[in-house]
Design a protein around this motif. Structure first.
Motif, mmCIF file in Angstrom:
data_model
loop_
_atom_site.group_PDB
_atom_site.id
_atom_site.type_symbol
_atom_site.label_atom_id
_atom_site.label_comp_id
_atom_site.label_asym_id
_atom_site.label_seq_id
_atom_site.Cartn_x
_atom_site.Cartn_y
_atom_site.Cartn_z
ATOM 1 N N LYS A 541 0.842 -1.198 0.000
ATOM 2 C CA LYS A 541 0.000 0.000 0.000
ATOM 3 C C LYS A 541 0.879 1.251 0.000
ATOM 4 O O LYS A 541 0.659 2.179 -0.783
ATOM 5 C CB LYS A 541 -0.901 -0.019 1.232
ATOM 6 C CG LYS A 541 -1.789 1.205 1.380
ATOM 7 C CD LYS A 541 -2.724 1.035 2.575
ATOM 8 C CE LYS A 541 -3.859 2.012 2.587
ATOM 9 N NZ LYS A 541 -3.505 3.382 2.602
ATOM 10 N N ARG A 542 1.906 1.251 0.852
ATOM 11 C CA ARG A 542 2.791 2.418 0.913
ATOM 12 C C ARG A 542 3.511 2.614 -0.416
ATOM 13 O O ARG A 542 3.658 3.748 -0.892
ATOM 14 C CB ARG A 542 3.815 2.262 2.044
ATOM 15 C CG ARG A 542 3.209 2.305 3.443
ATOM 16 C CD ARG A 542 4.300 2.458 4.503
ATOM 17 N NE ARG A 542 5.164 1.284 4.605
ATOM 18 C CZ ARG A 542 4.886 0.212 5.347
ATOM 19 N NH1 ARG A 542 3.768 0.149 6.036
ATOM 20 N NH2 ARG A 542 5.722 -0.804 5.381
ATOM 21 N N ALA A 543 3.948 1.508 -1.022
ATOM 22 C CA ALA A 543 4.640 1.616 -2.311
ATOM 23 C C ALA A 543 3.709 2.184 -3.381
ATOM 24 O O ALA A 543 4.113 3.038 -4.182
ATOM 25 C CB ALA A 543 5.174 0.247 -2.735
ATOM 26 N N GLN A 587 -5.378 -0.967 -8.318
ATOM 27 C CA GLN A 587 -4.512 -1.781 -7.474
ATOM 28 C C GLN A 587 -4.686 -1.413 -6.000
ATOM 29 O O GLN A 587 -4.646 -2.274 -5.127
ATOM 30 C CB GLN A 587 -3.039 -1.573 -7.869
ATOM 31 C CG GLN A 587 -2.679 -2.241 -9.162
ATOM 32 C CD GLN A 587 -2.748 -3.750 -9.043
ATOM 33 O OE1 GLN A 587 -1.912 -4.391 -8.454
ATOM 34 N NE2 GLN A 587 -3.812 -4.315 -9.578
ATOM 35 N N LYS A 588 -4.880 -0.106 -5.748
ATOM 36 C CA LYS A 588 -5.052 0.316 -4.364
ATOM 37 C C LYS A 588 -6.336 -0.240 -3.773
ATOM 38 O O LYS A 588 -6.372 -0.659 -2.615
ATOM 39 C CB LYS A 588 -5.027 1.843 -4.268
ATOM 40 C CG LYS A 588 -3.618 2.405 -4.353
ATOM 41 C CD LYS A 588 -3.575 3.911 -4.371
ATOM 42 C CE LYS A 588 -4.086 4.517 -3.076
ATOM 43 N NZ LYS A 588 -3.805 5.951 -2.977
ATOM 44 N N TYR A 589 -7.387 -0.268 -4.586
ATOM 45 C CA TYR A 589 -8.642 -0.832 -4.073
ATOM 46 C C TYR A 589 -8.515 -2.329 -3.832
ATOM 47 O O TYR A 589 -9.021 -2.862 -2.845
ATOM 48 C CB TYR A 589 -9.791 -0.540 -5.051
ATOM 49 C CG TYR A 589 -10.404 0.811 -4.821
ATOM 50 C CD1 TYR A 589 -10.225 1.846 -5.740
ATOM 51 C CD2 TYR A 589 -11.143 1.068 -3.667
ATOM 52 C CE1 TYR A 589 -10.775 3.095 -5.519
ATOM 53 C CE2 TYR A 589 -11.689 2.315 -3.443
ATOM 54 C CZ TYR A 589 -11.502 3.328 -4.363
ATOM 55 O OH TYR A 589 -12.046 4.564 -4.136
ATOM 56 N N TYR A 590 -7.829 -3.008 -4.742
ATOM 57 C CA TYR A 590 -7.637 -4.452 -4.567
ATOM 58 C C TYR A 590 -6.836 -4.714 -3.304
ATOM 59 O O TYR A 590 -7.153 -5.593 -2.505
ATOM 60 C CB TYR A 590 -6.935 -5.017 -5.802
ATOM 61 C CG TYR A 590 -6.836 -6.517 -5.808
ATOM 62 C CD1 TYR A 590 -5.623 -7.167 -5.594
ATOM 63 C CD2 TYR A 590 -7.959 -7.310 -6.032
ATOM 64 C CE1 TYR A 590 -5.540 -8.546 -5.593
ATOM 65 C CE2 TYR A 590 -7.882 -8.699 -6.037
ATOM 66 C CZ TYR A 590 -6.665 -9.303 -5.820
ATOM 67 O OH TYR A 590 -6.581 -10.673 -5.820
ATOM 68 N N ASN A 591 -5.787 -3.912 -3.118
ATOM 69 C CA ASN A 591 -4.933 -4.046 -1.942
ATOM 70 C C ASN A 591 -5.743 -3.782 -0.670
ATOM 71 O O ASN A 591 -5.627 -4.506 0.325
ATOM 72 C CB ASN A 591 -3.762 -3.071 -2.092
ATOM 73 C CG ASN A 591 -2.858 -3.032 -0.888
ATOM 74 O OD1 ASN A 591 -2.972 -2.176 -0.039
ATOM 75 N ND2 ASN A 591 -1.947 -3.983 -0.818
ATOM 76 N N GLU A 592 -6.607 -2.762 -0.721
ATOM 77 C CA GLU A 592 -7.438 -2.434 0.425
ATOM 78 C C GLU A 592 -8.369 -3.606 0.753
ATOM 79 O O GLU A 592 -8.524 -3.994 1.913
ATOM 80 C CB GLU A 592 -8.254 -1.169 0.116
ATOM 81 C CG GLU A 592 -9.283 -0.798 1.163
ATOM 82 C CD GLU A 592 -8.668 -0.216 2.434
ATOM 83 O OE1 GLU A 592 -7.433 -0.086 2.518
ATOM 84 O OE2 GLU A 592 -9.449 0.078 3.366
#
Lengths: 749, 92
Positions: A541-543, A587-592
């Motif tokens: 997430k940070r990346a 990708q951020k939503y998937y990661n979330e």
């Protein structure tokens, strides 16, 4: 003569100097040892053994023992005289020129397909395709001149089909010999010294098939007009359909074997033909409707042929799959080939990677041939798809993910800033960058190729390459700082190191999640694994945030410098930034969604394992928790990022602290996390396939996200039950991967 | 943790162990004879021989690593190295 000389002479005369090895331990042979009968002694000694005890040479291991041939086992002991059963007698006296009834030929065709499918799924030729007696008499079969009679036509059809089968096996063998898959583990390439008849060219065999098809067609037509009454249409048509399918299969394999993917569209068309033929179910003369309707031909297949063929290891026991199962496998293989034949048309490299990943994950797992074929198509002749340079490939991949200023990766496409062009550092930086791209190219291609291995092997290889990517990340940081020295950006960029870091994190995540799919973890480890997974996911997430920031900064700079510009190039530039930003967002939503799922399930596990004790947990038997923890983290410990790395003590403390909350609060936390997961999932489901880069794998991608959604629902139901009814807290629970291979549902029994 | 300690060898087992790595000649129920290096055996008298030759009447051939199930044993012999009768008498 003294007695000593006498004895010497006598002794010398008694020496048998004839070198006769066929005398089994003749005790007069001085060179052979005397033998001492220990039969009774062996009985006594082994009585002293404990149950399960054995004595052996120290150097002799279980692995060695596995390859011993068992004497008096008819399948392995080729010296044994066995009672010839009816099949053996039939096989030995089988006459390959004997004329066949159409329904007998039907049986042979279907049986051959079963053998082929068994071979492709990993069994040896000696137990599959070579059991067909006709395979050992190809020359006789091929040189027969058949008369122009209905029987002759059937013989020609047999000949064409068997030879077509040989050619197909040859193409498959050629592909498997490239060694993209693991010998013995996936497939055996042992030919047992027999040939696959390369001297019969593809065109010769095609001609035979075409001739046979024409003759069969003629018979059918003449039967319809009443001219020919020997063989009815309902027996001939299924043969025609199968022979036609065989022709398409051979053409498909042939086209797919051409270099540089030149004939992939043709191959695809042929495989689609096959699917069309197989899909016809209503017609009673279709292939699907006539499976298993043949008449058995005794002696045409000899399962004991492996006794006559030399092999290094004893044969594994094998039962051929049924006709229905074989046709199912065949259809699945052909469907995969249709999918694979479209692979060189890709909208973006990330889309291509997503396709490869979904290919790797799809169950039932792909057969070794498809996997090898996909691997070969991707990279052969040192080029991607046989045509593209690997350096160009990796440059595009980096561009798609982190979108550095175009003049860095594609110096011809846009003019670099003046201070860059004037800089003395320019040449050196360009050289260093070119070297880095060369170094990074093959690991990236390998990332694709890893997806073509079997599922367990994928995880294993990923564990090994993590360190390679760690090193690449370090080198990338050097490149980033050189570029900063050259370009003097307002912010310190980390294009290349972010790219390498993101891929490394992706791999780490896959390794952890695959542990669930491959059933590696015992349920007493789950909480520990989820905590580590959360570490990795949060690092990702940070990346992603960092990359988003960088791209946004760049985009704003471009917008600033061209505020009133209607320059087409500027607009294109901005559009491309937005394109990448949209992907990063998906990708951020998937990661979330993943972070929330992991947190929700973790909290549920705390409840059922530590609070209500509803989960039966296996006690460690051969190791203890700290050892197990170290073992699980072994692939990750040598990596330099992400930091800090958890220790067993820190993990244990976290679990203790978290588990000290009361049950109600833990359930509320779980509920909140899972609710947030669901929201992220809903957003994902509404995203376009372009945004998620899932154009090449839309269906599997949707299925995966839906699987996560169903998992959320299942867990939500359990939380509700535990909340509302105290009684539910006393029944046992199961952790089941019901809807998704790596996300489980905790269900009350 | 539960660990099993290896049982102490009885004199018989010790002697049998001393035959490991030496040649054995085994006759089985269908009349064939196998000669090979004695590698391993268990309570059921299943025997593993290495570099084994199979003899059937006058024919013989190399079969390599074999496992002979105990139930097919007829006669088991080991190479006898302490027998002096066939030796080379130096002193009459």
């Amino acid at each position: 003569m003294d007695s000593m000389t006498d004895s010497l002479r006598e002794a010398i005369s008694n020496m048998d100097i004839t070198n006769d090895p066929s005398r089994p331990g003749n005790s007069h042979n001085f060179l052979a040892p005397a033998w001492k009968d220990i039969t009774k002694f062996l009985d006594d000694a082994t009585d002293d053994f404990q149950v399960g005890q054995l004595i052996h040479l120290q150097s002799f291991t279980l692995f060695d023992a596995m390859s011993a041939i068992e004497i008096m086992d008819p399948k392995m002991d080729t010296g044994m005289l066995i009672e010839e059963d009816d099949n053996d007698k039939a096989a030995q006296s089988f006459n390959v020129s004997r004329t066949l009834e159409p329904r007998e030929l039907l049986w042979i065709m279907d049986r051959l397909l079963s053998c082929e499918m068994a071979w492709v799924s990993g069994h040896s030729l000696a137990q599959t395709v070579y059991t067909c007696t006709y395979f050992h008499y190809i020359r006789e079969l091929a040189s027969e001149q058949c008369e122009k009679t209905p029987e002759g036509a059937i013989q020609n059809a047999l000949k064409a089909y068997v030879l077509g089968c040989v050619k197909c096996c040859q193409h498959i063998f050629n592909e498997m010999s490239v060694c993209n898959v693991y010998e013995e583990e996936d497939f055996t390439t042992n030919l047992f010294g027999l040939s696959l008849y390369e001297q019969y060219t593809d065109s010769m065999v095609m001609n035979m098939i075409d001739t046979a098809l024409l003759e069969l067609r003629d018979l059918v037509d003449r039967a319809n007009t009443g001219e020919q009454t020997q063989f009815p249409v309902d027996e001939l048509a299924p043969l025609y359909n199968r022979l036609f399918m065989r022709k398409s299969y051979l053409f498909g394999l042939l086209y797919a074997s051409h270099a540089q993917c030149t004939y992939l569209p043709h191959a695809k068309a042929e495989f689609e033909n096959i699917l069309q033929l197989l899909n016809v179910k209503e017609d009673c003369l279709s292939i699907s409707a006539t499976i298993g309707k043949g008449i058995v031909v005794e002696g045409a297949f000899d399962p004991n042929i492996n006794r006559k063929l030399t092999a290094q290891a004893p044969p594994r026991p094998i039962t051929l799959p049924s006709d229905e199962e074989s046709y199912t496998h065949f259809r699945e293989l052909v469907e995969r080939m249709v999918s694979i034949c479209g692979v060189n048309q890709y909208p973006s490299i990330i889309s291509l990677l997503n396709y490869f990943k979904s290919f790797a994950a799809k169950q039932p797992y792909a057969d070794p041939f498809s996997r090898s074929k996909l691997n070969t198509l991707l990279y052969h002749d040192l080029r991607v798809f046989g045509t593209e340079s690997v350096v160009n490939f990796v440059s595009l991949a980096i561009d798609e993910l982190v979108r550095p200023p175009r003049w860095i990766l594609f110096p011809g496409s846009i003019r670099a800033p003046d201070h860059v062009l004037a800089s003395p550092l320019l040449e050196e930086t360009q050289k260093a960058l070119a070297e880095f791209l060369e170094r990074a190219a093959l690991p990236l291609v390998d990332y694709f190729k890893i997806q073509c291995h079997n599922r367990s092997r994928q995880r294993r290889i990923l564990c090994k390459v993590l360190q390679e990517w760690d090193a690449l990340q370090d080198e990338a940081e050097v490149i980033d700082s050189k570029i900063q020295d050259l370009a003097e950006f307002g912010f310190s960029p980390s294009y290349f190191s972010s790219w390498a870091y993101l891929i490394k994190l992706e791999m780490m995540e896959t390794v952890v999640l695959l542990g669930f799919e491959l059933e590696l973890y015992s349920n007493n480890e789950y909480t520990m694994i989820y905590l580590y997974l959360l570490d990795v996911l949060k690092a990702r997430k940070r990346a992603l945030d960092h990359i988003e920031e960088q791209i946004t900064l760049q985009k704003n700079e471009v917008l600033q410098t061209s505020k009133k510009s209607k320059d087409r190039y500027i607009q294109q530039d901005v559009a491309s930034f937005n394109h990448v930003l949209q992907y990063i967002q998906s990708q951020k939503y998937y990661n979330e969604a993943q972070i929330r799922m992991a947190s929700g399930i973790y909290n549920m596990l705390l409840v059922v394992q530590y609070k209500t004790k509803q989960l039966d947990v296996l006690k460690p038997r051969y190791d203890d928790p700290p050892t197990r923890f170290r073992q699980r983290l072994k692939p990750f410990l040598p990596l330099s990022t992400p930091r800090p790395q958890p220790t067993f003590e820190s993990i244990e403390k976290t679990i203790d602290t978290n588990a000290s909350l009361d049950t109600e609060n833990l359930l509320k936390l779980a509920d909140a996390h899972l609710g947030a997961a669901k929201e992220a999932i809903e957003i994902l489901l509404n995203m376009s396939q372009e945004q998620t880069r899932s154009e090449m794998c839309r269906e599997p991608y949707n299925k995966e996200i839906m699987g996560m959604k169903r998992t959320y629902l299942g867990n939500k139901i359990t939380i509700m039950k535990l909340f509302t009814d105290e009684k539910n807290r006393s029944s046992k629970v199961n952790v089941i991967f019901r809807y998704h291979p790596s996300w489980p549902v905790i269900e009350i029994k | 943790m539960n660990t099993t300690t290896p049982p102490v060898d009885t004199p018989n087992i010790k002697k049998l162990r001393s035959y490991l790595n030496f040649k054995a000649r085994i006759t089985i129920t269908d009349g064939r004879i196998f000669i090979g290096t004695f590698i391993c055996t268990d309570k059921q008298k299943n025997i593993i021989l290495a570099q084994t030759k199979e003899f059937r009447g006058d024919e013989h051939r190399m079969v390599g690593l074999v496992m002979i199930p105990g139930k097919h044993l007829v006669k088991v012999e080991t190479e006898d190295l302490d027998d002096d009768d066939n030796g080379f008498p130096i002193y009459g």
